[in-house]
Structures are given as C-alpha cells and as structure tokens.
Design a protein around this motif. Structure first.
Motif, mmCIF file in Angstrom:
data_model
loop_
_atom_site.group_PDB
_atom_site.id
_atom_site.type_symbol
_atom_site.label_atom_id
_atom_site.label_comp_id
_atom_site.label_asym_id
_atom_site.label_seq_id
_atom_site.Cartn_x
_atom_site.Cartn_y
_atom_site.Cartn_z
ATOM 1 N N GLN A 191 0.829 -1.200 0.000
ATOM 2 C CA GLN A 191 0.000 0.000 0.000
ATOM 3 C C GLN A 191 0.866 1.252 0.000
ATOM 4 O O GLN A 191 0.559 2.240 -0.678
ATOM 5 N N ASN A 192 1.938 1.202 0.762
ATOM 6 C CA ASN A 192 2.882 2.322 0.817
ATOM 7 C C ASN A 192 3.524 2.546 -0.545
ATOM 8 O O ASN A 192 3.655 3.689 -1.019
ATOM 9 N N ILE A 193 3.921 1.465 -1.195
ATOM 10 C CA ILE A 193 4.517 1.548 -2.536
ATOM 11 C C ILE A 193 3.516 2.139 -3.524
ATOM 12 O O ILE A 193 3.863 2.996 -4.358
ATOM 13 N N ALA A 194 2.254 1.696 -3.432
ATOM 14 C CA ALA A 194 1.223 2.200 -4.334
ATOM 15 C C ALA A 194 1.042 3.709 -4.176
ATOM 16 O O ALA A 194 0.845 4.426 -5.170
ATOM 17 N N ARG A 195 1.133 4.209 -2.957
ATOM 18 C CA ARG A 195 1.006 5.650 -2.726
ATOM 19 C C ARG A 195 2.130 6.417 -3.417
ATOM 20 O O ARG A 195 1.910 7.472 -4.008
ATOM 21 N N THR A 196 3.335 5.867 -3.345
ATOM 22 C CA THR A 196 4.466 6.548 -3.983
ATOM 23 C C THR A 196 4.368 6.460 -5.504
ATOM 24 O O THR A 196 4.683 7.422 -6.205
ATOM 25 N N ILE A 197 3.939 5.314 -6.019
ATOM 26 C CA ILE A 197 3.751 5.189 -7.469
ATOM 27 C C ILE A 197 2.791 6.260 -7.967
ATOM 28 O O ILE A 197 3.044 6.941 -8.975
ATOM 29 N N THR A 198 1.689 6.438 -7.260
ATOM 30 C CA THR A 198 0.706 7.459 -7.649
ATOM 31 C C THR A 198 1.297 8.853 -7.516
ATOM 32 O O THR A 198 1.082 9.716 -8.387
ATOM 33 N N ALA A 199 2.075 9.088 -6.443
ATOM 34 C CA ALA A 199 2.638 10.417 -6.198
ATOM 35 C C ALA A 199 3.637 10.840 -7.260
ATOM 36 O O ALA A 199 3.827 12.043 -7.494
ATOM 37 N N ILE A 200 4.282 9.880 -7.927
ATOM 38 C CA ILE A 200 5.258 10.254 -8.957
ATOM 39 C C ILE A 200 4.680 10.066 -10.362
ATOM 40 O O ILE A 200 5.421 9.982 -11.340
ATOM 41 N N GLY A 201 3.348 10.016 -10.441
ATOM 42 C CA GLY A 201 2.694 10.045 -11.742
ATOM 43 C C GLY A 201 2.505 8.721 -12.421
ATOM 44 O O GLY A 201 2.160 8.680 -13.611
ATOM 45 N N GLY A 202 2.707 7.631 -11.711
ATOM 46 C CA GLY A 202 2.472 6.315 -12.294
ATOM 47 C C GLY A 202 1.112 5.792 -11.877
ATOM 48 O O GLY A 202 0.382 6.432 -11.116
ATOM 49 N N SER A 203 0.772 4.644 -12.362
ATOM 50 C CA SER A 203 -0.468 3.994 -11.951
ATOM 51 C C SER A 203 -0.114 2.630 -11.405
ATOM 52 O O SER A 203 0.836 1.977 -11.858
ATOM 53 N N VAL A 204 -0.873 2.208 -10.418
ATOM 54 C CA VAL A 204 -0.588 0.938 -9.770
ATOM 55 C C VAL A 204 -0.712 -0.216 -10.760
ATOM 56 O O VAL A 204 -0.041 -1.223 -10.658
ATOM 57 N N GLY A 205 -1.557 -0.037 -11.794
ATOM 58 C CA GLY A 205 -1.715 -1.085 -12.805
ATOM 59 C C GLY A 205 -0.525 -1.237 -13.708
ATOM 60 O O GLY A 205 -0.403 -2.239 -14.412
ATOM 61 N N GLY A 206 0.377 -0.244 -13.718
ATOM 62 C CA GLY A 206 1.594 -0.369 -14.511
ATOM 63 C C GLY A 206 1.759 0.662 -15.593
ATOM 64 O O GLY A 206 2.868 0.981 -15.991
ATOM 65 N N ASP A 207 0.682 1.206 -16.108
ATOM 66 C CA ASP A 207 0.785 2.194 -17.169
ATOM 67 C C ASP A 207 0.647 3.591 -16.607
ATOM 68 O O ASP A 207 -0.150 3.827 -15.696
#
Length: 214
Positions: A191-207
């Motif tokens: 969940q923590n990783i997902a928050r950072t992925i979103t914060a740097i403009g990525g999507s949890v799904g990969g694209d």
C-alpha cells in the motif's frame, strides 16, 4: 596383602582430574581492543584516504578471512565520514553478495546525510539497480518505511523523483513495481509503494495515466 592397599581401578578413573574447558574464542572486536595500537577514536578519513578505506572494506566483504581482522577499525573510520561528496563512492561499494553483512554499515552512513542521500541515490540508482538490485530495493523500501515517522522522507523523495529526469522516474517506477511484486513485501508495504507510485505520476496497474488536457 591387606585389602586397604589394593587400589580399585574405578577409583583411578574417578579421581582423574577433568580436562580444562576449551578457551572461548574472542571476537574480532575484543582482539582489536586488546591491541595496544587500537585507537578508540580513529582519525577522520580524508578525501585522500577514503578510497583506500573503501577498498579494504570491499576486500573484507568479498574475501573475509584475515581481512576481517581490521574490520572494527574500518567500520569506525567509515562511520566518521561526513563529506557528502563521498556518497556516490559509498553507493558504488554496495554488492548483493554480502556474506558478513558489512555493507549494512555503508548504508547506515549514507542514510545519515538525509536529503543529500536521496539525491545521491537517485543519481546512482541506474547503476545500483543494474549491479545490485537487492540493494536498490532495500534503499527504496527503507525510504518508504519512514512514512508517518518523525524522520519521514517520503515526500522529499517523491519530490526529487518528480523534479528529475524522465529516465530516472521510469526506473524508480520499475523498482517500485518489482518491490510490490516481491513475495517478501507485506500488504502494508504494498500500500505504501502504491502511494508513492501514484505520487510520482504512475499507476498501480503499470501504465502511466494519460496526460492532463490543460
């Protein structure tokens, strides 16, 4: 012959003194501290001798044996490094093959530089991920694990990623997704990783999400 003069063989065995216990083997640190030349406060490493210090640490980490005898002194000198300019060289020392756990000491020294360490890590993450992916994962997850703590540096890390190059951002996203897929990553970390992925403009799904139409 009187029976009082007859020695029972069992008595010989019974009264035989026990063998002394084997001496306890002293630790590397104990041996070093007994050395008259051991310095409790070794001199601060200078820019000129840091290279030799790191070479000796690498030798101890890779080969062990006699090279470990100097390890306490080397670690003490390592811990006194206070020049941020040395950080790329410290990051370049990390290898996934670390049977004696020596490189953890290197990471602890790096982390004391706070924001400067975050910049140095992002500047070296491509080479680190290619050479020692497990250390790349470790460095990143330890940053994310500070979220909500007094020393929380996740916002600073995400800001630096967003302000950096597209190549660095793409690699950080790759590292984060690999971390999330690792079976050793627990649900809270995911969940923590997902928050950072979103914060740097990525999507949890990969694209990456589509660009704004502003």
């Amino acid at each position: 012959m009187s029976s009082r003069n007859v020695i029972d063989p069992a008595d010989v065995i019974r009264f035989e003194p026990e063998a002394p216990p084997a001496p306890r083997k002293k630790s590397v640190l104990e041996v070093a501290e007994e050395d008259e030349d051991f310095e409790e406060d070794p001199p601060l490493p200078t820019a000129d001798d840091v290279h030799g210090l790191l070479d000796r640490l690498r030798k101890a980490a890779q080969f062990g044996g006699d090279a470990l005898e100097d390890l306490p002194r080397l670690i003490e000198q390592l811990e006194q490094i206070d020049d941020p300019a040395v950080m790329p060289r410290l990051l370049g020392l990390l290898e996934d093959n670390d049977p004696y756990g020596i490189y953890w000491n290197v990471l602890y020294v790096l982390e004391k530089f706070d924001d400067s360490y975050l910049k140095a890590l992002l500047g070296s993450i491509e080479a680190l991920h290619a050479r020692a992916p497990q250390w790349a994962y470790t460095c990143v997850i330890r940053i994310l694990n500070t979220r909500g703590d007094e020393d929380d540096c996740t916002a600073a890390f995400e800001r630096l990623v967003n302000d950096g190059s597209a190549e660095t951002r793409a690699l950080v996203l790759k590292v984060l997704r690999e971390l999330s897929a690792d079976p050793d990553t627990d649900q809270d970390q995911k969940q923590n990783i997902a928050r950072t992925i979103t914060a740097i403009g990525g999507s949890v799904g990969g694209d990456a999400p589509p660009a704004s139409a502003d």
